[in-house]
Write a protein that holds these residues in place. Sequence first.
Motif, PDB file in Angstrom:
ATOM      1  N   THR A 115     -16.479  14.913  -9.943  1.00  0.00           N
ATOM      2  CA  THR A 115     -16.128  14.285  -8.670  1.00  0.00           C
ATOM      3  C   THR A 115     -16.178  12.767  -8.784  1.00  0.00           C
ATOM      4  OG1 THR A 115     -16.986  16.184  -7.456  1.00  0.00           O
ATOM      5  CG2 THR A 115     -16.720  14.136  -6.229  1.00  0.00           C
ATOM      6  N   GLN A 116     -17.206  12.257  -9.484  1.00  0.00           N
ATOM      7  CA  GLN A 116     -17.314  10.811  -9.648  1.00  0.00           C
ATOM      8  C   GLN A 116     -16.170  10.253 -10.487  1.00  0.00           C
ATOM      9  OE1 GLN A 116     -19.613  10.428  -6.927  1.00  0.00           O
ATOM     10  NE2 GLN A 116     -19.262   8.544  -8.085  1.00  0.00           N
ATOM     11  N   LEU A 117     -15.771  11.002 -11.528  1.00  0.00           N
ATOM     12  CA  LEU A 117     -14.637  10.547 -12.328  1.00  0.00           C
ATOM     13  C   LEU A 117     -13.367  10.489 -11.486  1.00  0.00           C
ATOM     14  CD1 LEU A 117     -15.103  12.400 -15.741  1.00  0.00           C
ATOM     15  CD2 LEU A 117     -15.596  10.015 -15.207  1.00  0.00           C
ATOM     16  N   TRP A 118     -13.183  11.510 -10.658  1.00  0.00           N
ATOM     17  CA  TRP A 118     -11.998  11.505  -9.791  1.00  0.00           C
ATOM     18  C   TRP A 118     -12.067  10.322  -8.821  1.00  0.00           C
ATOM     19  CZ3 TRP A 118     -11.909  11.661  -4.464  1.00  0.00           C
ATOM     20  CH2 TRP A 118     -10.624  11.690  -3.895  1.00  0.00           C
ATOM     21  N   ALA A 119     -13.232  10.073  -8.253  1.00  0.00           N
ATOM     22  CA  ALA A 119     -13.375   8.983  -7.291  1.00  0.00           C
ATOM     23  C   ALA A 119     -13.055   7.634  -7.944  1.00  0.00           C
ATOM     24  CB  ALA A 119     -14.788   8.972  -6.716  1.00  0.00           C
ATOM     25  N   ILE A 120     -13.482   7.468  -9.203  1.00  0.00           N
ATOM     26  CA  ILE A 120     -13.174   6.231  -9.932  1.00  0.00           C
ATOM     27  C   ILE A 120     -11.668   6.115 -10.141  1.00  0.00           C
ATOM     28  CG2 ILE A 120     -13.378   5.080 -12.171  1.00  0.00           C
ATOM     29  CD1 ILE A 120     -16.254   6.278 -12.317  1.00  0.00           C
ATOM     30  N   GLU A 121     -11.048   7.187 -10.652  1.00  0.00           N
ATOM     31  CA  GLU A 121      -9.606   7.169 -10.912  1.00  0.00           C
ATOM     32  C   GLU A 121      -8.813   6.985  -9.628  1.00  0.00           C
ATOM     33  OE1 GLU A 121      -7.891   7.148 -13.747  1.00  0.00           O
ATOM     34  OE2 GLU A 121      -9.804   6.995 -14.791  1.00  0.00           O
ATOM     35  N   ASN A 122      -9.291   7.587  -8.564  1.00  0.00           N
ATOM     36  CA  ASN A 122      -8.603   7.472  -7.280  1.00  0.00           C
ATOM     37  C   ASN A 122      -8.605   6.026  -6.797  1.00  0.00           C
ATOM     38  OD1 ASN A 122      -7.372   8.561  -4.814  1.00  0.00           O
ATOM     39  ND2 ASN A 122      -9.344   8.133  -3.841  1.00  0.00           N
ATOM     40  N   ALA A 123      -9.768   5.346  -6.921  1.00  0.00           N
ATOM     41  CA  ALA A 123      -9.858   3.952  -6.500  1.00  0.00           C
ATOM     42  C   ALA A 123      -9.002   3.057  -7.396  1.00  0.00           C
ATOM     43  CB  ALA A 123     -11.312   3.491  -6.521  1.00  0.00           C
ATOM     44  N   VAL A 124      -9.028   3.320  -8.703  1.00  0.00           N
ATOM     45  CA  VAL A 124      -8.225   2.535  -9.638  1.00  0.00           C
ATOM     46  C   VAL A 124      -6.740   2.709  -9.331  1.00  0.00           C
ATOM     47  CG1 VAL A 124      -7.524   2.307 -12.057  1.00  0.00           C
ATOM     48  CG2 VAL A 124      -9.953   2.556 -11.468  1.00  0.00           C
ATOM     49  N   GLY A 125      -6.346   3.957  -9.048  1.00  0.00           N
ATOM     50  CA  GLY A 125      -4.946   4.232  -8.734  1.00  0.00           C
ATOM     51  C   GLY A 125      -4.463   3.514  -7.491  1.00  0.00           C
ATOM     52  N   ARG A 126      -5.374   3.247  -6.565  1.00  0.00           N
ATOM     53  CA  ARG A 126      -5.011   2.518  -5.347  1.00  0.00           C
ATOM     54  C   ARG A 126      -5.106   1.012  -5.536  1.00  0.00           C
ATOM     55  NH1 ARG A 126      -9.092   5.600  -3.175  1.00  0.00           N
ATOM     56  NH2 ARG A 126     -10.090   3.677  -2.425  1.00  0.00           N
ATOM     57  N   GLY A 127      -5.547   0.578  -6.725  1.00  0.00           N
ATOM     58  CA  GLY A 127      -5.734  -0.847  -6.960  1.00  0.00           C
ATOM     59  C   GLY A 127      -6.951  -1.404  -6.254  1.00  0.00           C
ATOM     60  N   ASP A 128      -7.899  -0.550  -5.913  1.00  0.00           N
ATOM     61  CA  ASP A 128      -9.101  -0.947  -5.176  1.00  0.00           C
ATOM     62  C   ASP A 128     -10.220  -1.237  -6.175  1.00  0.00           C
ATOM     63  OD1 ASP A 128     -11.233  -1.296  -3.489  1.00  0.00           O
ATOM     64  OD2 ASP A 128     -11.184   0.727  -2.628  1.00  0.00           O
ATOM     65  N   VAL A 129     -10.308  -2.487  -6.635  1.00  0.00           N
ATOM     66  CA  VAL A 129     -11.295  -2.847  -7.653  1.00  0.00           C
ATOM     67  C   VAL A 129     -12.709  -2.671  -7.125  1.00  0.00           C
ATOM     68  CG1 VAL A 129     -12.202  -4.760  -9.027  1.00  0.00           C
ATOM     69  CG2 VAL A 129      -9.734  -4.421  -8.834  1.00  0.00           C
ATOM     70  N   ARG A 130     -12.987  -3.187  -5.942  1.00  0.00           N
ATOM     71  CA  ARG A 130     -14.337  -3.059  -5.379  1.00  0.00           C
ATOM     72  C   ARG A 130     -14.705  -1.591  -5.186  1.00  0.00           C
ATOM     73  NH1 ARG A 130     -16.318  -7.866  -2.881  1.00  0.00           N
ATOM     74  NH2 ARG A 130     -15.807  -9.519  -4.363  1.00  0.00           N
ATOM     75  N   GLY A 131     -13.729  -0.799  -4.727  1.00  0.00           N
ATOM     76  CA  GLY A 131     -13.998   0.626  -4.534  1.00  0.00           C
ATOM     77  C   GLY A 131     -14.299   1.328  -5.843  1.00  0.00           C
ATOM     78  N   ALA A 132     -13.543   0.973  -6.896  1.00  0.00           N
ATOM     79  CA  ALA A 132     -13.789   1.569  -8.210  1.00  0.00           C
ATOM     80  C   ALA A 132     -15.172   1.195  -8.722  1.00  0.00           C
ATOM     81  CB  ALA A 132     -12.715   1.127  -9.192  1.00  0.00           C
TER      82      ALA A 132
END
Length: 390
Positions: A115-132
């Motif tokens: 789940t954490q890996l998905w959350a990281i990839e999801n934030a990266v895919g949105r261009g959300d650096v702070r979120g990643a």
Amino acid sequence: MRAGLAIAAVVIGGYGTAFSIGQAVVSVNPTLAHRLVPYDGRTTAVYAASLTGPEASAAARAQADALASRALRQDPTAVVAASTLGLDAMIEGRKAIARQYFTYAQILSRRDFKTQLWAIENAVGRGDVRGALDQYDIALRTTARGGELFFPILASANATPEVRAGLIHKLVTRPPWGEGFINYLAGSGLDARPAAALFMGLRRAGVVISPVAQADVIEALINGGFTEDAWAYYASLHPGVDRGHSRDPHFAANTDQPTPFDWVAVNTDGISTSIQGGAVDFTVPASVSGAMLRQVQLLPPGAYRLSGHSLGIVQEAEALPYWTLICGSTGRELDRVDVPNSATGSGRFVGGFKVPANCPVQVLTLIARPSEATGGLSGQFDTVELVPAR
């Protein structure tokens, strides 16, 4: 009645034993664990997860999905089941479904690795650096091998200014993994300039960087050929320092983690050198030669005067130590200054070096010559200074 109670006790006892065994073996043999306790949602979830993955066949993923769905019916809090369904949906390109399951898994727990890996990839895919970086923070706090897995990724990403700004923002909060990451970054072997920029930003924000990390990043900058960056970082630690002469003439710095621009004691091949109490002491076994002390210089071209004061040096002329200035880029020796016995001239010595224009980096080094004396070579310096000749 008594017989009925006895039978009930046996049945309940057997149920409890099977459940305990199932829980004990679930991480080692999820198939066996599921056979023992097929009614337990979390065990079913782990078994489902063991059947799937990027390399699994479509049939295996379908079986895993069926088991994971059953696991959620058995136990709606089985986070592994939710993340398994999310992973399979992601593999099959059903992004909206994957998001639903992973979002639910996140609600249940922030300790599930997939789940954490998905959350990281999801934030990266949105261009959300702070979120990643927020998700990396959670993963590093909750994953046993988080540093081993994620530090290399973050160290590489630190080269991007936007990521570096986000890392500074995160590290200022002093997360439990922060010091480990800083030390990793300093010795990572990557281009040291982004690491130095990160450390400068952190220091401006009030974060203390360990002496080990600062010495490592300065050495990495020098080894990478970025001597000006190395000096700029060193100068930020020592306001007012002058590159036109050597530093710490009276050996008063007293640091356990010297940078190459500080006096660095050499202890190899039986040579013992220590800096303490405002002096450098050295002992060299008989017949041994080699470097005892060094300091990197960035002297501008010109003539320089080396002077100092020794104590306790008593040797034959051919066994006396000497100072040498070596051109760092070529290894060429520019000149030598012999050190006389301490009884000569009250232990004071003086000599000179000329630095050519094609030698921007130099290394001032104290060298021991081999001695035939029974006790070898020993002595002390309480003053050594290299300054422009007047």
